[in-house]
Design a protein around this motif. Structure first.
Motif, PDB file in Angstrom:
ATOM      1  N   UNK A 124      -7.825  12.355  -1.770  1.00  0.00           N
ATOM      2  CA  UNK A 124      -8.672  11.190  -2.012  1.00  0.00           C
ATOM      3  C   UNK A 124      -8.466  10.628  -3.418  1.00  0.00           C
ATOM      4  N   UNK A 125      -8.251  11.544  -4.397  1.00  0.00           N
ATOM      5  CA  UNK A 125      -8.010  11.082  -5.762  1.00  0.00           C
ATOM      6  C   UNK A 125      -6.731  10.265  -5.854  1.00  0.00           C
ATOM      7  N   UNK A 126      -5.662  10.743  -5.201  1.00  0.00           N
ATOM      8  CA  UNK A 126      -4.389  10.017  -5.210  1.00  0.00           C
ATOM      9  C   UNK A 126      -4.522   8.677  -4.481  1.00  0.00           C
ATOM     10  N   UNK A 127      -5.286   8.692  -3.377  1.00  0.00           N
ATOM     11  CA  UNK A 127      -5.481   7.454  -2.608  1.00  0.00           C
ATOM     12  C   UNK A 127      -6.209   6.414  -3.468  1.00  0.00           C
ATOM     13  N   UNK A 128      -7.209   6.860  -4.197  1.00  0.00           N
ATOM     14  CA  UNK A 128      -7.954   5.934  -5.064  1.00  0.00           C
ATOM     15  C   UNK A 128      -7.036   5.330  -6.121  1.00  0.00           C
ATOM     16  N   UNK A 129      -6.205   6.184  -6.746  1.00  0.00           N
ATOM     17  CA  UNK A 129      -5.326   5.699  -7.814  1.00  0.00           C
ATOM     18  C   UNK A 129      -4.356   4.640  -7.289  1.00  0.00           C
ATOM     19  N   UNK A 130      -3.843   4.845  -6.085  1.00  0.00           N
ATOM     20  CA  UNK A 130      -2.918   3.877  -5.498  1.00  0.00           C
ATOM     21  C   UNK A 130      -3.636   2.558  -5.195  1.00  0.00           C
ATOM     22  N   UNK A 131      -4.841   2.655  -4.671  1.00  0.00           N
ATOM     23  CA  UNK A 131      -5.599   1.448  -4.330  1.00  0.00           C
ATOM     24  C   UNK A 131      -6.080   0.723  -5.586  1.00  0.00           C
ATOM     25  N   UNK A 132      -6.373   1.466  -6.621  1.00  0.00           N
ATOM     26  CA  UNK A 132      -6.865   0.883  -7.864  1.00  0.00           C
ATOM     27  C   UNK A 132      -5.808  -0.018  -8.504  1.00  0.00           C
ATOM     28  N   UNK A 133      -4.541   0.295  -8.245  1.00  0.00           N
ATOM     29  CA  UNK A 133      -3.454  -0.498  -8.821  1.00  0.00           C
ATOM     30  C   UNK A 133      -3.375  -1.895  -8.203  1.00  0.00           C
ATOM     31  N   UNK A 134      -3.974  -2.047  -7.023  1.00  0.00           N
ATOM     32  CA  UNK A 134      -3.983  -3.342  -6.342  1.00  0.00           C
ATOM     33  C   UNK A 134      -5.188  -4.144  -6.866  1.00  0.00           C
ATOM     34  N   UNK A 135      -4.933  -5.201  -7.632  1.00  0.00           N
ATOM     35  CA  UNK A 135      -6.005  -5.958  -8.270  1.00  0.00           C
ATOM     36  C   UNK A 135      -6.633  -7.018  -7.356  1.00  0.00           C
ATOM     37  N   UNK A 136      -6.144  -7.100  -6.119  1.00  0.00           N
ATOM     38  CA  UNK A 136      -6.695  -8.095  -5.206  1.00  0.00           C
ATOM     39  C   UNK A 136      -8.096  -7.689  -4.748  1.00  0.00           C
ATOM     40  N   UNK A 137      -8.790  -8.651  -4.113  1.00  0.00           N
ATOM     41  CA  UNK A 137     -10.129  -8.357  -3.597  1.00  0.00           C
ATOM     42  C   UNK A 137     -10.078  -7.237  -2.588  1.00  0.00           C
ATOM     43  N   UNK A 138      -9.117  -7.286  -1.680  1.00  0.00           N
ATOM     44  CA  UNK A 138      -9.005  -6.224  -0.669  1.00  0.00           C
ATOM     45  C   UNK A 138      -8.678  -4.892  -1.319  1.00  0.00           C
ATOM     46  N   UNK A 139      -7.801  -4.907  -2.320  1.00  0.00           N
ATOM     47  CA  UNK A 139      -7.456  -3.673  -3.020  1.00  0.00           C
ATOM     48  C   UNK A 139      -8.673  -3.076  -3.712  1.00  0.00           C
ATOM     49  N   UNK A 140      -9.502  -3.922  -4.336  1.00  0.00           N
ATOM     50  CA  UNK A 140     -10.707  -3.440  -4.992  1.00  0.00           C
ATOM     51  C   UNK A 140     -11.708  -2.881  -3.977  1.00  0.00           C
ATOM     52  N   UNK A 141     -11.825  -3.544  -2.846  1.00  0.00           N
ATOM     53  CA  UNK A 141     -12.732  -3.062  -1.803  1.00  0.00           C
ATOM     54  C   UNK A 141     -12.328  -1.661  -1.348  1.00  0.00           C
ATOM     55  N   UNK A 142     -11.042  -1.476  -1.105  1.00  0.00           N
ATOM     56  CA  UNK A 142     -10.547  -0.176  -0.626  1.00  0.00           C
ATOM     57  C   UNK A 142     -10.759   0.907  -1.688  1.00  0.00           C
ATOM     58  N   UNK A 143     -10.473   0.568  -2.935  1.00  0.00           N
ATOM     59  CA  UNK A 143     -10.630   1.556  -4.007  1.00  0.00           C
ATOM     60  C   UNK A 143     -12.092   1.972  -4.144  1.00  0.00           C
ATOM     61  N   UNK A 144     -12.997   1.016  -4.075  1.00  0.00           N
ATOM     62  CA  UNK A 144     -14.423   1.330  -4.180  1.00  0.00           C
ATOM     63  C   UNK A 144     -14.871   2.199  -3.016  1.00  0.00           C
ATOM     64  N   UNK A 145     -14.418   1.877  -1.818  1.00  0.00           N
ATOM     65  CA  UNK A 145     -14.786   2.680  -0.648  1.00  0.00           C
ATOM     66  C   UNK A 145     -14.258   4.101  -0.761  1.00  0.00           C
ATOM     67  N   UNK A 146     -13.028   4.233  -1.258  1.00  0.00           N
ATOM     68  CA  UNK A 146     -12.457   5.579  -1.435  1.00  0.00           C
ATOM     69  C   UNK A 146     -13.241   6.361  -2.486  1.00  0.00           C
ATOM     70  N   UNK A 147     -13.605   5.712  -3.551  1.00  0.00           N
ATOM     71  CA  UNK A 147     -14.403   6.371  -4.587  1.00  0.00           C
ATOM     72  C   UNK A 147     -15.743   6.842  -4.049  1.00  0.00           C
ATOM     73  N   UNK A 148     -16.379   6.036  -3.213  1.00  0.00           N
ATOM     74  CA  UNK A 148     -17.656   6.439  -2.616  1.00  0.00           C
ATOM     75  C   UNK A 148     -17.480   7.626  -1.685  1.00  0.00           C
ATOM     76  N   UNK A 149     -16.368   7.646  -0.926  1.00  0.00           N
ATOM     77  CA  UNK A 149     -16.094   8.785  -0.036  1.00  0.00           C
ATOM     78  C   UNK A 149     -15.922  10.067  -0.855  1.00  0.00           C
ATOM     79  N   UNK A 150     -15.239   9.937  -1.984  1.00  0.00           N
ATOM     80  CA  UNK A 150     -15.023  11.107  -2.837  1.00  0.00           C
ATOM     81  C   UNK A 150     -16.358  11.653  -3.330  1.00  0.00           C
TER      82      UNK A 150
END
Length: 424
Positions: free
Chosen positions: A40-66
């Protein structure tokens, strides 16, 4: 025997369940799930690199899952603390991105339509912008108030006249109320093709547009008067245009026509059989209408005198001169002193057409001794002829001179979502 075997089987099953439950509990311990934490940590880091709205949404959701799975684990404390501190900030940042996208989805097509002079789309997107962001994009009011006005004045295109009236009046109300008209943190009284250098100039032109549309499109000559007058009084380029003055002049000339008809009808209503008292009353009524007739024609001539000095071309000037001479002659019954009167009128304050006309009673001519006791009508000078005066000269086809190119109106800098374009 069956009973013994039955209980024995149950005991065996219970033992099996207990063993399986113990194993499952060990297997499901999230704090012991190092691989899951790493994944989950690696998944968040990959998604965090995407600065788009969808990328931010995914990163936030992954962080909440963690946090939900490993937030209480000592083994995940560092990353868990990071998420607890950063996720609220990331959600706030996401909202900013989403809000900006919502604006861009309206302002970008608005900009494109404005650049292409696609007024249908400009009004469509402009109305949505003002509905959602009335304070932030208030200069759009001025643009929407000006487009329909310019189309009506310069092209006789009245398609956007109703919208122009709504937004021009709204703009004037907001300008006079002192509301902020800002883009890119700087004052902006419109933009692109419809930019005014200051508040007063914007107010002058917006009143000009309202007065023109009300007079020409709505056929409400009287209702147009206050706007036309304000266009002549504002510290604006609008006061240098002939149209407001000429429209006011034609309004008074038409009122003079009506009064001339009334006066002739009153004169015809006199009867030699009237008693002295009735005859006197009729004469006084006629005198009062003649005085009002004089004042009305003088206002018409005064307005035309101002229009002729602002005529944009020879043809316009010739038409206004006919109207001016007609009104002057109808007022004074002669053309003596015409040039001097016009020159003096142009120097005087312009009378507000929304105020009542002041009747003007000229000295009565000396009448010969009466040879009959029958009452007679007062002498009516040529300004109120026995027959209906000729129709007021039609306003020239060029009574709607275009607003000069906006080179005199410095363009306001624009903020994101509003086109930045050189004025024409």
């Amino acid at each position: 025997m069956k009973t013994i075997f039955r209980y024995t089987n149950i005991a065996v099953l219970l033992a099996a369940f207990i063993v399986l439950g113990t194993v499952a509990s060990f297997a499901q311990d999230p704090c012991a799930d190092a691989e899951g934490q790493t994944t989950l940590g690696d998944k968040f880091r990959a998604e965090f690199a995407d600065k788009s709205i969808e990328g931010r949404k995914k990163a936030i959701e992954t962080g909440k899952q963690f946090l939900e799975k490993y937030g209480s684990c000592d083994s995940a404390k560092d990353l868990g603390d990071y998420f607890k501190g950063q996720l609220p900030k990331m959600e706030a940042g996401l909202k900013v991105l989403q809000d900006q996208k919502a604006k861009d989805d309206l302002t970008n097509p608005f900009d494109a339509a404005l650049k292409a002079k696609d007024w249908d789309k400009v009004y469509s997107f402009g109305k949505q912008i003002l509905e959602k962001y009335p304070d932030e994009y208030r200069p759009v009011e001025i643009v929407l108030g000006s487009i329909g006005g310019e189309e009506a004045v310069t092209k006789a295109n009245f398609k956007y006249a109703d919208d122009a009236l709504v937004f021009a009046k709204q703009s004037i109300a907001d300008l006079e109320a002192g509301k902020t008209f800002v883009l890119a943190n700087k004052p902006a009284f419109g933009f692109s093709f419809f930019s005014y250098p200051n508040k007063d100039d914007a107010i002058g032109w917006l009143n000009y547009y309202i007065g023109f549309i009300t007079n020409v499109v709505k056929k409400d000559k009287e209702g147009a008067l206050p706007y036309l007058y304000k266009a002549t009084q504002a510290a604006s380029e609008s006061k240098t245009k002939a149209v407001p003055y000429s429209f006011i002049g034609y309004y008074y000339a038409a009122q003079g026509d009506k009064l001339a008809d009334e006066i002739q009808a009153l004169i015809k209503a006199q009867d030699a059989k009237d008693t002295e008292e009735v005859a006197k009353q009729k004469v006084e009524v006629i005198k009062a209408r003649v005085a009002l007739f004089n004042g009305t024609n003088e206002r018409a001539a005064d307005a035309f005198a101002r229009a002729i000095s602002r005529a944009p071309d020879a043809a316009y000037k010739a038409e206004i001169k006919k109207a001016l001479e007609f009104s002057y002659n109808r007022r004074f019954g002669k053309m003596d002193g015409f040039d001097a009167w016009v020159a003096n009128a142009q120097k005087q304050p312009f009378a507000n057409p929304t105020t009542p006309v002041t009747p003007i009673s000229d000295p009565e001519p000396t009448a010969p001794a009466a040879t009959s006791t029958a009452p007679t009508a007062p002498e009516v000078k040529p300004s109120a002829p026995a027959t209906k005066p000729p129709a007021v000269p039609a306003k020239p086809a060029t009574t709607t001179p275009a607003k000069p190119a906006a080179t005199t109106k410095p363009q306001a800098k624009t903020k994101k979502g509003v086109v930045k374009k050189k004025n024409v």
